[in-house]
Design an enzyme around this catalytic site. Structure first.
Site, mmCIF file in Angstrom:
data_model
loop_
_atom_site.group_PDB
_atom_site.id
_atom_site.type_symbol
_atom_site.label_atom_id
_atom_site.label_comp_id
_atom_site.label_asym_id
_atom_site.label_seq_id
_atom_site.Cartn_x
_atom_site.Cartn_y
_atom_site.Cartn_z
ATOM 1 N N VAL A 34 0.860 -1.177 0.000
ATOM 2 C CA VAL A 34 0.000 0.000 0.000
ATOM 3 C C VAL A 34 0.897 1.228 0.000
ATOM 4 O O VAL A 34 1.851 1.316 0.785
ATOM 5 C CB VAL A 34 -0.928 0.016 1.237
ATOM 6 N N CYS A 35 0.621 2.157 -0.904
ATOM 7 C CA CYS A 35 1.332 3.435 -0.962
ATOM 8 C C CYS A 35 2.845 3.207 -1.121
ATOM 9 O O CYS A 35 3.276 2.416 -1.951
ATOM 10 C CB CYS A 35 0.993 4.247 0.282
ATOM 11 N N SER A 36 3.670 3.876 -0.298
ATOM 12 C CA SER A 36 5.132 3.791 -0.441
ATOM 13 C C SER A 36 5.699 2.470 0.051
ATOM 14 O O SER A 36 6.916 2.262 -0.007
ATOM 15 C CB SER A 36 5.807 4.960 0.284
#
Length: 252
Positions: A34-36
């Protein structure tokens, strides 16, 4: 699922964690981020040859640390249950895109009706497909070039089911109605009413393309009220009826 956030860079530099992830990748059915969190997978070499994405602010960093990946800067997530690789190794953009990813996993395992029920329980407007752009094509340029209207433009999509009169928009923007109309025309080249219609139309096309509701329900949810009003808007802007649009562009 590997989360992102402020600790992503430190996690990516942790050799013990990277080794553990490489071992886990051989043991688990799915491995995603998720995300970074995609940066952690990338530093571990787990995105080589994989279609990947991350939050737009980290996109250049992801390209640099994972040159062997197929980086897509314009999607919400890369999970694809029908793909032999992307069904097992995948990434997502920002935090809310992680919710879309999770709903896609629920749909793959337990069916579309349950995924939509979960989305409604989370008070989400709809379940967005992974290939959808991270930015709305309507709202991205306006927030950059219309600073006086930024908060109003961010507020409108969450209120499209309501009767958004010029007076209501003006009150939300803390401007007299005539001033609001002049600012819209000067900074966006359109009227407040036409802008609201465009946002409603975008939401309607998204719902119809995913076949998440009937034409009548889409008309109500998107603020058109009556299906005939929705039909006239579609014909005016897209030269096609809502029903024909759903049949031509809707998900299987």
């Amino acid at each position: 699922l590997v989360p992102g956030g402020d600790g992503a860079d430190a996690a990516a530099a942790d050799r013990a964690l990277r080794d553990w992830l490489c071992h886990a990748a051989t043991q688990v059915q799915r491995l995603g981020s998720v995300c970074s969190g995609a940066l952690v997978l990338a530093h571990a070499g787990l995105l080589d040859g994989v279609h990947a994405t991350t939050h737009w602010l980290r996109m250049a960093q992801l390209r640099q640390c994972s040159p062997a990946s197929q980086i897509d800067s314009d999607c919400l997530h890369t999970y694809n249950p029908a793909h032999p690789v992307q069904s097992r190794r995948f990434t997502s953009a920002g935090v809310t895109a992680g919710i879309d990813l999770a709903l896609a996993l629920v749909e793959a395992d337990l069916g579309r009706p349950l995924a939509l029920a979960v989305a409604r329980h989370l008070v989400m407007f709809m379940r967005r497909p992974g290939g959808q752009a991270q930015f709305s094509p309507l709202l991205t340029p306006e927030t950059q070039h219309a600073p006086r209207l930024t908060q109003l433009l961010e507020w409108i999509p969450s209120q499209i089911a309501q009767d958004l009169t010029v007076e209501q928009l003006a009150a939300q923007a803390c401007l007299p109605p005539r001033t609001l109309a002049r600012v819209f025309q000067r900074e966006l080249g359109t009227t407040p009413a036409r802008y609201v219609e465009r946002v409603r139309l975008e939401a309607a096309t998204a719902l119809l393309s995913q076949r998440q509701a009937s034409v009548a329900t889409v008309a109500r949810l998107c603020g058109f009220g009556h299906p005939e009003t929705l039909r006239r808007s579609f014909q005016r802007h897209l030269a096609i009826s809502p029903q024909a649009f759903a049949e031509r562009f809707g998900a299987g």
